[in-house]
Scaffold this motif. Structure first.
Motif, PDB file in Angstrom:
ATOM      1  N   LEU A 215      -4.980  -2.360   3.768  1.00 23.71           N
ATOM      2  CA  LEU A 215      -4.424  -3.133   2.658  1.00 23.71           C
ATOM      3  C   LEU A 215      -3.388  -2.316   1.894  1.00 23.71           C
ATOM      4  O   LEU A 215      -3.472  -1.083   1.819  1.00 23.71           O
ATOM      5  N   GLN A 216      -2.417  -3.013   1.321  1.00 20.39           N
ATOM      6  CA  GLN A 216      -1.423  -2.394   0.452  1.00 20.39           C
ATOM      7  C   GLN A 216      -1.490  -3.110  -0.888  1.00 20.39           C
ATOM      8  O   GLN A 216      -0.700  -4.011  -1.168  1.00 20.39           O
ATOM      9  N   PRO A 217      -2.463  -2.761  -1.742  1.00 19.36           N
ATOM     10  CA  PRO A 217      -2.669  -3.520  -2.963  1.00 19.36           C
ATOM     11  C   PRO A 217      -1.470  -3.513  -3.895  1.00 19.36           C
ATOM     12  O   PRO A 217      -1.228  -4.484  -4.596  1.00 19.36           O
ATOM     13  N   SER A 218      -0.681  -2.417  -3.900  1.00 21.45           N
ATOM     14  CA  SER A 218       0.472  -2.390  -4.800  1.00 21.45           C
ATOM     15  C   SER A 218       1.502  -3.433  -4.408  1.00 21.45           C
ATOM     16  O   SER A 218       2.045  -4.148  -5.254  1.00 21.45           O
ATOM     17  N   SER A 220       0.985  -6.237  -2.588  1.00 26.93           N
ATOM     18  CA  SER A 220       0.423  -7.562  -2.789  1.00 26.93           C
ATOM     19  C   SER A 220       0.367  -7.922  -4.262  1.00 26.93           C
ATOM     20  O   SER A 220       0.702  -9.035  -4.656  1.00 26.93           O
ATOM     21  N   LEU A 221      -0.041  -6.965  -5.094  1.00 25.45           N
ATOM     22  CA  LEU A 221      -0.128  -7.223  -6.523  1.00 25.45           C
ATOM     23  C   LEU A 221       1.247  -7.482  -7.117  1.00 25.45           C
ATOM     24  O   LEU A 221       1.420  -8.372  -7.955  1.00 25.45           O
ATOM     25  N   THR A 225       2.219 -11.010  -8.760  1.00 24.56           N
ATOM     26  CA  THR A 225       2.637 -11.010 -10.167  1.00 24.56           C
ATOM     27  C   THR A 225       3.993 -11.690 -10.333  1.00 24.56           C
ATOM     28  O   THR A 225       4.197 -12.467 -11.277  1.00 24.56           O
ATOM     29  N   TRP A 226       4.914 -11.390  -9.421  1.00 18.08           N
ATOM     30  CA  TRP A 226       6.238 -12.020  -9.494  1.00 18.08           C
ATOM     31  C   TRP A 226       6.133 -13.534  -9.316  1.00 18.08           C
ATOM     32  O   TRP A 226       6.794 -14.292 -10.033  1.00 18.08           O
ATOM     33  N   ARG A 227       5.289 -13.984  -8.406  1.00 19.35           N
ATOM     34  CA  ARG A 227       5.111 -15.424  -8.224  1.00 19.35           C
ATOM     35  C   ARG A 227       4.475 -16.064  -9.455  1.00 19.35           C
ATOM     36  O   ARG A 227       4.833 -17.184  -9.852  1.00 19.35           O
ATOM     37  N   GLY A 228       3.525 -15.350 -10.070  1.00 20.24           N
ATOM     38  CA  GLY A 228       2.917 -15.884 -11.286  1.00 20.24           C
ATOM     39  C   GLY A 228       3.918 -16.020 -12.421  1.00 20.24           C
ATOM     40  O   GLY A 228       3.905 -17.020 -13.158  1.00 20.24           O
ATOM     41  N   HIS A 286      -0.173 -15.704   0.817  1.00 17.04           N
ATOM     42  CA  HIS A 286       0.115 -14.275   0.704  1.00 17.04           C
ATOM     43  C   HIS A 286      -1.161 -13.492   0.383  1.00 17.04           C
ATOM     44  O   HIS A 286      -1.392 -12.412   0.925  1.00 17.04           O
ATOM     45  N   ALA A 287      -1.998 -14.043  -0.506  1.00 16.83           N
ATOM     46  CA  ALA A 287      -3.239 -13.365  -0.869  1.00 16.83           C
ATOM     47  C   ALA A 287      -4.188 -13.249   0.312  1.00 16.83           C
ATOM     48  O   ALA A 287      -4.943 -12.278   0.422  1.00 16.83           O
ATOM     49  N   ALA A 288      -4.159 -14.231   1.203  1.00 14.93           N
ATOM     50  CA  ALA A 288      -5.033 -14.200   2.372  1.00 14.93           C
ATOM     51  C   ALA A 288      -4.482 -13.356   3.515  1.00 14.93           C
ATOM     52  O   ALA A 288      -5.169 -13.158   4.517  1.00 14.93           O
TER      53      ALA A 288
END
Length: 455
Positions: A215-218, A220-221, A225-228, A286-288
């Motif tokens: 995983l690359q949490p940075s 993905s986060l 965040t940009w989509r939110g 994207h989250a999945a």
């Protein structure tokens, strides 16, 4: 003091209206609510996929079980309208050869979807009763299922996916058939794309499920965040535009240029709603782990594209480009399914099938057929202009005028499609706004006549 009190009242009203709109998008709207509820499970799947003990079979079962639970929660008993054709499609894929699988699967799937849409017509137009919310959600999910079913059958027909068919009927062959059918069934009902999202091909789905990568949490986060933030900004615009629209007149009592403003602002509300939902659906994929980065690592040929490119859609001066960029995965699916296989009138056949796929409501039939004529006119007009307009100042003026006309044409088509009923369609056609498609129709007729004379 009176002005200050009035300002406070207006501020509270705007704030409460924004909160109600926000609640509607994320908590009261059925699709958005269940898409948001699926986010933790999408992140959980993305995490478990990197664990060595989480086998490939367990991944397929996790996605399938999540799709079943989400369907029951969002649709209730109407989930059978989606699960039944998925079962039949898997049975057809596993029993038919590559030559006939697409033709029979396509016929069954569109026949089933048409029957469900006829049930909606009967309830809305004959019984004059609003159908349950679960029925609407099931129909929307069924339309997305049709995309995945036909995409899979086309891949098998074209040799992109190898499907083993047949079986001797004993216990071992039955278990083997179920094992081979699990990826297909999971693909048709996997929960990140059950209620929305761009079309994901079976090759991409299989590659994303079976790969193991850290995983690359940075990354993905940051992407989430940009989509939110984009959704929040779109919601602010929607609240502001809705305030203006609700304060104005409707198409029934507007006059001349006022009708143009009403049409443009109402279509703007529809577009902002679509943009918000597309970003939310893309975020869930994207989250999945089925997002754009996953497609680049899996080496998929066609690549991953989100459904909406707001910059292109709002700045283009060509309605043909707008048609290709609006709901891009669906446009690409229609091009592959209909346009590339049509020998005569491919544009008309593609838009006619789109009206059929959407449900054949009067407004939809008129809107999509009008859109096809506008696309043909767009090709003719821009071909003529590229030859006869050489000055940069005239090109700039031409681009500005065609941009404005394109936006108004799209607004006209969108109101026809979203209105759906014959009554709303008649109000639109009798309004001042019909002059805009009329101009393109006249120009198309003149340019076709000119071409015939030259030939």
């Amino acid at each position: 003091m009176a002005r200050r009190a009035q300002g406070r009242t207006l501020g509270r009203t705007a704030c409460s209206r924004f909160m109600m709109d926000w609640l509607w998008i994320f908590f009261l709207h059925p699709v958005s609510f269940y898409q948001g509820a699926a986010f933790p499970f999408a992140l959980l799947f993305n995490y478990l996929r990197t664990v060595d003990s989480f086998s490939t079979r367990a991944r397929y079962l996790f996605l399938l079980a999540g799709g079943g639970v989400l369907a029951l929660a969002a649709m209730g008993p109407y989930a059978l309208l989606v699960v039944t054709p998925a079962l039949c499609a898997v049975a057809l894929v596993c029993s038919l050869g590559p030559r006939e699988v697409h033709r029979l699967t396509f016929g069954f799937q569109m026949g089933w979807q048409t029957l469900c849409h006829l049930g909606l017509h009967y309830t809305e137009y004959y019984l004059q009763e609003p159908p349950p919310v679960g029925f609407y959600v099931a129909l929307s999910s069924l339309m997305l299922l049709t995309q995945r079913v036909t995409s899979l059958s086309l891949d098998i027909h074209e040799g992109k996916v190898e499907a083993d068919s047949g079986g001797s009927g004993n216990r071992s062959s039955l278990s083997e058939c179920l094992r081979k059918a699990l990826p297909y069934f999971s693909y048709l009902l996997f929960f990140p794309a059950l209620l929305g999202g761009p079309l994901c091909s079976f090759q991409r789905f299989q590659a994303c499920v079976e790969r193991s990568s850290p995983l690359q949490p940075s990354v993905s986060l940051r992407a989430l965040t940009w989509r939110g933030l984009q959704i929040v900004a779109l919601q602010w615009l929607k609240v502001a535009l809705r305030t203006v629209v609700s304060a104005g007149a409707g198409l029934d009592d507007c006059q001349q240029l006022e009708c143009v403003y009403v049409m443009w602002s109402t279509a703007g509300l529809f577009k902002l709603t679509y943009y918000s939902h597309w970003i939310l659906d893309d975020s869930l994929l994207h989250a999945a782990g089925f997002g754009s980065e996953a497609g680049q690592r899996s080496g998929e040929e066609e690549g991953y594209i989100p459904d909406g490119d707001m910059w292109t859609l709002e700045t283009t001066h060509r309605i043909s480009l707008f048609a290709r960029q609006w709901n891009r995965s669906t446009a690409r699916w229609l091009r592959r399914l209909i346009f590339q296989n049509s020998r005569r009138w491919p544009v008309l056949q593609t838009f006619a099938f789109s009206a059929w796929w959407h449900g054949l409501h009067p407004g939809q039939v008129f809107g999509f057929l009008c859109w096809s004529v506008m696309v043909e006119a767009d090709y003719a007009i821009h071909t003529f202009a590229s030859v006869w307009i050489s000055s940069w100042s005239l090109r700039l003026l031409y681009r500005a005028l065609t941009w404005a006309h394109t936006q108004l044409l799209i607004a006209y088509i969108m109101l026809a499609v979203e209105g759906r009923s014959l009554a709303s369609l008649s109000r639109l056609c009798c309004s001042y706004n019909s002059i805009f498609p009329g101009v393109y129709c006249v120009l198309l007729f003149l340019l076709v006549k000119r071409k015939q004379k030259r030939n």
